[in-house]
Design a protein around this motif. Structure first.
Motif, short mmCIF file in Angstrom:
data_model
loop_
_atom_site.label_atom_id
_atom_site.label_comp_id
_atom_site.label_asym_id
_atom_site.label_seq_id
_atom_site.Cartn_x
_atom_site.Cartn_y
_atom_site.Cartn_z
N VAL A 33 62.02 66.40 39.86
CA VAL A 33 62.11 67.70 39.33
C VAL A 33 62.54 68.66 40.78
O VAL A 33 61.86 68.98 41.36
CB VAL A 33 60.77 68.15 38.76
N LEU A 93 57.41 65.13 31.20
CA LEU A 93 57.55 63.74 31.98
C LEU A 93 56.71 63.01 31.94
O LEU A 93 56.82 61.57 32.07
CB LEU A 93 58.05 64.09 33.50
N ALA A 136 58.03 61.14 28.66
CA ALA A 136 58.82 60.20 29.39
C ALA A 136 58.23 58.81 29.81
O ALA A 136 58.91 58.20 30.19
CB ALA A 136 59.75 61.08 30.29
N VAL A 167 56.15 61.43 39.67
CA VAL A 167 57.02 62.54 39.32
C VAL A 167 56.88 63.32 40.82
O VAL A 167 55.88 63.68 41.25
CB VAL A 167 56.38 63.67 38.54
N ALA A 223 60.40 60.01 38.14
CA ALA A 223 60.99 61.43 37.90
C ALA A 223 61.09 62.62 38.99
O ALA A 223 60.28 62.61 40.12
CB ALA A 223 60.29 62.43 36.90
N SER A 267 50.20 58.94 35.66
CA SER A 267 51.22 59.63 36.41
C SER A 267 50.67 60.15 37.73
O SER A 267 49.79 60.90 37.82
CB SER A 267 51.97 60.47 35.67
N ALA A 303 56.62 58.87 32.79
CA ALA A 303 57.04 58.53 34.25
C ALA A 303 55.95 58.19 34.92
O ALA A 303 54.63 58.58 34.92
CB ALA A 303 57.39 60.06 35.11
N VAL A 345 64.65 59.67 36.40
CA VAL A 345 65.14 60.82 35.60
C VAL A 345 65.12 61.99 36.47
O VAL A 345 64.43 62.19 37.26
CB VAL A 345 63.68 60.97 34.69
N ARG A 346 65.87 62.86 36.02
CA ARG A 346 66.30 64.20 36.84
C ARG A 346 66.19 65.36 36.13
O ARG A 346 66.63 65.34 34.83
CB ARG A 346 67.50 64.18 37.57
N ARG A 347 65.68 66.12 36.57
CA ARG A 347 65.61 67.66 35.77
C ARG A 347 65.57 68.87 36.96
O ARG A 347 65.03 68.66 38.07
CB ARG A 347 63.97 67.89 35.22
N GLN A 389 59.10 54.16 36.35
CA GLN A 389 59.83 55.29 36.03
C GLN A 389 59.56 56.43 37.07
O GLN A 389 58.45 56.57 37.23
CB GLN A 389 59.73 55.83 34.72
#
Length: 171
Positions: free
Chosen positions: A7, A59, A63, A68, A5, A125, A65, A41-43, A3
């Motif tokens: 951001v 995240l 989540a 990140v 992410a 992460s 991730a 995953v996008r934020r 995963q």
């Protein structure tokens, strides 16, 4: 599946007043160099200590991730607090990432010395702060990404496989 992410940290983009260019630039760059599928995953969050800190914790901890990548909030302006939020989140700082990103960026723009990018580890992460400008994102990712798969392995995160010939073309 690993995963990743992405951001974007921007007051204007979070309010819909400005098109997010940094997040899509990161995802495009990754999709060009990754040799196997990863989940994304996008934020988009506003600048500020709490907003950045909270999304990073969410995240990494909820989540799951593995990687990140943030864009924005690394300059000297009063609302640029991404590095300060990182300090509240990470357990280990990896300053070599920021040093190399600034060194690579200085070959393109003299104002790279104003950037405060860094990287660090939270649990399993890896978090890397990138600048907000898409061309700077490309320069910075090209500089540091060769170390990312090995770092993920060392911290027990999900693995990523990159096409080394493509990474070399970007570098």
């Amino acid at each position: 599946m690993t995963q990743i992410a992405v951001v974007t940290i921007s007051d204007r983009a979070s309010r819909g007043e400005y098109e997010d260019l940094g997040g899509p630039a990161i995802e495009r760059w990754l999709r060009a160099v990754l040799a196997e599928p990863c989940g994304f995953v996008r934020r988009i969050v506003p600048d500020g200590l709490e907003s950045v800190r909270d999304v990073l914790i969410e995240l990494c901890d909820q989540a799951g991730a593995d990687l990140v990548l943030t864009t924005g909030g690394t300059g000297p302006s009063p609302r640029d607090l991404t590095p300060e939020a990182m300090q509240q989140v990470i357990t280990k700082e990896l300053p070599g990432f920021g040093e190399l990103m600034r060194q690579a960026s200085l070959q393109h723009v003299r104002t790279a010395i104003l950037s405060r990018q860094t990287a660090g580890v939270r649990g399993r992460s890896l978090i890397i702060n990138l600048p907000g400008k898409p061309s700077s994102i490309d320069v910075c990712l090209s500089a540091v990404f060769p170390a990312v798969p090995y770092c993920l392995e060392l911290i027990g995160a999900g693995s990523i496989l990159v096409d080394q010939s493509v990474v070399r073309q970007h570098g």
